[in-house]
Write a protein that holds these residues in place. Sequence first.
Motif, PDB file in Angstrom:
ATOM      1  N   CYS A   7      80.224 110.823  25.180  1.00  0.00           N
ATOM      2  CA  CYS A   7      79.265 112.492  24.808  1.00  0.00           C
ATOM      3  C   CYS A   7      78.391 111.884  23.639  1.00  0.00           C
ATOM      4  O   CYS A   7      78.370 111.009  23.088  1.00  0.00           O
ATOM      5  CB  CYS A   7      80.510 113.080  24.324  1.00  0.00           C
ATOM      6  SG  CYS A   7      81.370 112.682  22.788  1.00  0.00           S
ATOM      7  N   SER A  10      77.944 114.187  17.614  1.00  0.00           N
ATOM      8  CA  SER A  10      78.351 115.763  17.290  1.00  0.00           C
ATOM      9  C   SER A  10      77.060 116.207  16.495  1.00  0.00           C
ATOM     10  O   SER A  10      76.947 117.230  16.810  1.00  0.00           O
ATOM     11  CB  SER A  10      79.753 115.719  16.582  1.00  0.00           C
ATOM     12  OG  SER A  10      79.634 114.981  15.149  1.00  0.00           O
ATOM     13  N   ASP A  14      73.020 118.883  22.403  1.00  0.00           N
ATOM     14  CA  ASP A  14      73.356 118.766  23.709  1.00  0.00           C
ATOM     15  C   ASP A  14      72.547 119.461  24.787  1.00  0.00           C
ATOM     16  O   ASP A  14      72.747 120.647  25.015  1.00  0.00           O
ATOM     17  CB  ASP A  14      74.889 118.931  24.111  1.00  0.00           C
ATOM     18  CG  ASP A  14      75.288 118.646  25.368  1.00  0.00           C
ATOM     19  OD1 ASP A  14      74.354 118.324  26.138  1.00  0.00           O
ATOM     20  OD2 ASP A  14      76.482 118.245  25.748  1.00  0.00           O
ATOM     21  N   GLY A  17      74.167 120.947  27.697  1.00  0.00           N
ATOM     22  CA  GLY A  17      75.055 121.921  27.493  1.00  0.00           C
ATOM     23  C   GLY A  17      74.266 123.337  26.949  1.00  0.00           C
ATOM     24  O   GLY A  17      74.817 124.469  27.397  1.00  0.00           O
ATOM     25  N   GLN A  18      73.159 123.132  26.192  1.00  0.00           N
ATOM     26  CA  GLN A  18      72.433 124.505  26.057  1.00  0.00           C
ATOM     27  C   GLN A  18      71.773 125.079  26.984  1.00  0.00           C
ATOM     28  O   GLN A  18      71.784 126.215  27.332  1.00  0.00           O
ATOM     29  CB  GLN A  18      71.234 124.071  24.992  1.00  0.00           C
ATOM     30  CG  GLN A  18      71.892 123.689  23.643  1.00  0.00           C
ATOM     31  CD  GLN A  18      72.875 124.633  22.984  1.00  0.00           C
ATOM     32  OE1 GLN A  18      72.479 125.816  22.912  1.00  0.00           O
ATOM     33  NE2 GLN A  18      74.007 124.243  22.563  1.00  0.00           N
ATOM     34  N   ASP A  34      78.583 127.944  22.761  1.00  0.00           N
ATOM     35  CA  ASP A  34      78.208 126.550  22.849  1.00  0.00           C
ATOM     36  C   ASP A  34      78.825 125.866  24.086  1.00  0.00           C
ATOM     37  O   ASP A  34      79.898 125.975  24.505  1.00  0.00           O
ATOM     38  CB  ASP A  34      78.550 125.512  21.755  1.00  0.00           C
ATOM     39  CG  ASP A  34      77.802 124.333  21.765  1.00  0.00           C
ATOM     40  OD1 ASP A  34      76.796 124.016  22.239  1.00  0.00           O
ATOM     41  OD2 ASP A  34      78.375 123.348  20.949  1.00  0.00           O
ATOM     42  N   ARG A  36      79.499 121.610  25.491  1.00  0.00           N
ATOM     43  CA  ARG A  36      79.344 120.161  25.395  1.00  0.00           C
ATOM     44  C   ARG A  36      79.569 119.390  26.787  1.00  0.00           C
ATOM     45  O   ARG A  36      80.403 119.751  27.251  1.00  0.00           O
ATOM     46  CB  ARG A  36      79.987 119.597  24.087  1.00  0.00           C
ATOM     47  CG  ARG A  36      79.719 120.274  22.722  1.00  0.00           C
ATOM     48  CD  ARG A  36      78.388 119.732  22.311  1.00  0.00           C
ATOM     49  NE  ARG A  36      78.260 118.723  21.746  1.00  0.00           N
ATOM     50  CZ  ARG A  36      77.372 118.065  21.214  1.00  0.00           C
ATOM     51  NH1 ARG A  36      76.188 118.823  21.095  1.00  0.00           N
ATOM     52  NH2 ARG A  36      77.353 116.629  20.605  1.00  0.00           N
ATOM     53  N   GLN A  66      74.954 108.327  21.516  1.00  0.00           N
ATOM     54  CA  GLN A  66      76.505 108.802  21.960  1.00  0.00           C
ATOM     55  C   GLN A  66      77.634 107.839  21.545  1.00  0.00           C
ATOM     56  O   GLN A  66      77.429 106.826  20.928  1.00  0.00           O
ATOM     57  CB  GLN A  66      76.185 108.063  23.707  1.00  0.00           C
ATOM     58  CG  GLN A  66      75.342 109.200  24.346  1.00  0.00           C
ATOM     59  CD  GLN A  66      75.097 108.546  25.836  1.00  0.00           C
ATOM     60  OE1 GLN A  66      75.297 107.432  26.206  1.00  0.00           O
ATOM     61  NE2 GLN A  66      75.070 109.440  26.696  1.00  0.00           N
ATOM     62  N   TYR A 125      83.080 119.469  30.799  1.00  0.00           N
ATOM     63  CA  TYR A 125      82.557 120.548  29.926  1.00  0.00           C
ATOM     64  C   TYR A 125      83.616 121.140  29.011  1.00  0.00           C
ATOM     65  O   TYR A 125      84.598 121.543  29.418  1.00  0.00           O
ATOM     66  CB  TYR A 125      82.072 121.635  31.041  1.00  0.00           C
ATOM     67  CG  TYR A 125      81.257 121.026  32.062  1.00  0.00           C
ATOM     68  CD1 TYR A 125      79.676 120.917  32.117  1.00  0.00           C
ATOM     69  CD2 TYR A 125      81.719 120.734  33.460  1.00  0.00           C
ATOM     70  CE1 TYR A 125      78.947 120.589  32.882  1.00  0.00           C
ATOM     71  CE2 TYR A 125      80.806 120.207  34.522  1.00  0.00           C
ATOM     72  CZ  TYR A 125      79.544 120.130  34.192  1.00  0.00           C
ATOM     73  OH  TYR A 125      78.826 119.709  35.112  1.00  0.00           O
TER      74      TYR A 125
END
Length: 188
Positions: A7, A10, A14, A17-18, A34, A36, A66, A125
């Motif tokens: 991933c 943090s 992402d 994701g967005q 959100d 991720r 990552q 997800y």
Amino acid sequence: MYRVEVCLKSHLPDARGQGLVKDIRDLGITAVTDVRVMDIYWLDADLSTKELDLICRCLLADPVTQDYQFFVPPFDFKGEVNRQSRTIEVAYNAGVVDPVEDSVLKAIRDMGLSSVRAVKTSKRYVIEGQLDERRLDVISSRLLVNPIIQHIVGPEQFGFLENPQYEFVLEEVDILAPGDVLRQRFGF
């Protein structure tokens, strides 16, 4: 079998994701704050921890952007991150070709590691927000899963299923045969 999760770090946004957050809002679901996305790799192999770490560091994850973690059986990863988030993992159905699998397997073999028998991939997800099952089902069915080629993976459901096998049977037909012969043989 080993499970590797890759991933974005943090502190990095992402983009995948967005994009999903915007798509979810287009569905009229505004409770999602959100998303991720994690890339999951399942390796059917006999590897030492050192070899597995080498594959993760040098092949599966970009160390600049990552993070990765790997799990060995029995798997102890958490399906839910916290009460405000829901997790969905999506994998390809047996028999569906995922080009990433072949590329990863070839790259591992190019690294000189021949003990990896197969690779499967999935996407995980992590959706942040207050969601009930109905809304989660809408998000899954409309945005995350194409049921023709994909399915949602449960906590203990992942495995290396054999691809469906097809056995070719050649049937020769004499197209110059009288119509009665063809009707008897094929029922037309």
